[in-house]
Design an enzyme around this catalytic site. Structure first.
Site, short mmCIF file in Angstrom:
data_model
loop_
_atom_site.label_atom_id
_atom_site.label_comp_id
_atom_site.label_asym_id
_atom_site.label_seq_id
_atom_site.Cartn_x
_atom_site.Cartn_y
_atom_site.Cartn_z
N HIS A 53 0.77 -1.16 0.22
CA HIS A 53 -0.09 0.09 -0.01
C HIS A 53 0.81 1.25 -0.03
O HIS A 53 2.37 1.23 0.33
CB HIS A 53 -1.09 -0.18 1.13
CG HIS A 53 -0.30 -0.20 2.42
ND1 HIS A 53 0.60 0.85 3.13
CD2 HIS A 53 -0.17 -1.23 3.39
CE1 HIS A 53 0.94 0.32 4.25
NE2 HIS A 53 0.67 -0.80 4.54
P1 TYD Z 1 -1.58 -2.52 7.65
O1 TYD Z 1 -1.24 -1.26 7.73
O2 TYD Z 1 -2.30 -3.07 6.71
O3 TYD Z 1 -0.17 -3.63 7.91
P2 TYD Z 1 1.16 -3.74 7.06
O4 TYD Z 1 1.19 -2.74 6.02
O5 TYD Z 1 2.15 -3.99 7.79
O6 TYD Z 1 0.83 -4.93 6.36
O7 TYD Z 1 -2.30 -2.77 9.45
C1 TYD Z 1 -2.69 -4.29 9.52
C2 TYD Z 1 -3.73 -4.19 10.62
O8 TYD Z 1 -3.37 -3.42 11.57
C3 TYD Z 1 -5.04 -3.57 10.03
O9 TYD Z 1 -6.14 -4.17 10.59
C4 TYD Z 1 -4.94 -2.05 10.69
C5 TYD Z 1 -3.95 -2.27 12.03
N1 TYD Z 1 -3.32 -1.02 12.44
C6 TYD Z 1 -3.69 -0.51 13.48
O10 TYD Z 1 -4.79 -0.47 13.90
N2 TYD Z 1 -2.86 0.63 13.69
C7 TYD Z 1 -1.68 1.00 13.00
O11 TYD Z 1 -1.05 1.87 13.32
C8 TYD Z 1 -1.48 0.21 12.17
C9 TYD Z 1 -0.02 0.53 11.25
C10 TYD Z 1 -2.16 -0.74 11.72
#
Ligand code: TYD
Length: 139
Positions: A53
């Site tokens: 993303h």
């Molecule tokens: P995501 O940003 O998609 O993870 P990555 O980019 O590392 O693969 O986030 C994964 C999950 O964690 C999603 O359900 C949202 C949650 N999350 C939070 O609640 N707070 C945060 O600060 C972050 C980064 C993620």
């Protein structure tokens, strides 16, 4: 402070000590923004991918505080792969950069320092949408 254009590695202080080394960051010093959120990725199973993303308005610095991982960064035109494997090195990623993290070593821990609180509305999760948006915003 303006965001930098493309992701760049930041060398962090390493205070070497026979008792064990120490690294440190401060807002607007090693980190070119005010840190508003800290999270960390850990216990990533072998072969798993994270990221996939971009963020429209978020600056981050990623630090492999243990182990190693690879990060592909992409501004819609140029793509580069970084390996993070030192606790005294960070990767700065500004706005509108696609990122994909892979090849987490066993036990790797990636610390992420972010300029804003969590906001799901600020994510672009589709790569083609991201490239289209980059084309329309960077003429
Ligand atoms: P995501 O940003 O998609 O993870 P990555 O980019 O590392 O693969 O986030 C994964 C999950 O964690 C999603 O359900 C949202 C949650 N999350 C939070 O609640 N707070 C945060 O600060 C972050 C980064 C993620």
């Amino acid at each position: 402070m303006n965001t930098l254009n493309f992701p760049t590695l930041i060398e962090l202080p390493k205070i070497i000590d026979s008792r064990g080394n120490l690294s440190v960051v401060e807002n607007n010093k090693e980190i070119p923004f005010d840190i508003r959120r800290v999270y960390w990725l850990y216990e990533v199973p072998t072969g798993e991918l994270r990221g996939g993303h971009a963020h429209t308005d978020l600056q981050q610095v990623l630090i492999a505080i243990h182990g190693s991982l690879k990060i592909i960064v992409d501004d819609g035109k140029n793509r580069q792969t970084f390996t993070l494997n030192k606790p005294n090195q960070g990767l700065y990623i500004g706005n509108n950069i696609w990122r994909e993290m892979s090849d987490f070593s066993d036990g790797a821990v990636c610390l992420v320092l972010a300029s804003k609180p969590y906001d799901p509305a600020g994510y672009i999760r589709n790569y083609n949408d991201f490239v289209d948006k980059q084309k329309t915003t960077k003429i």
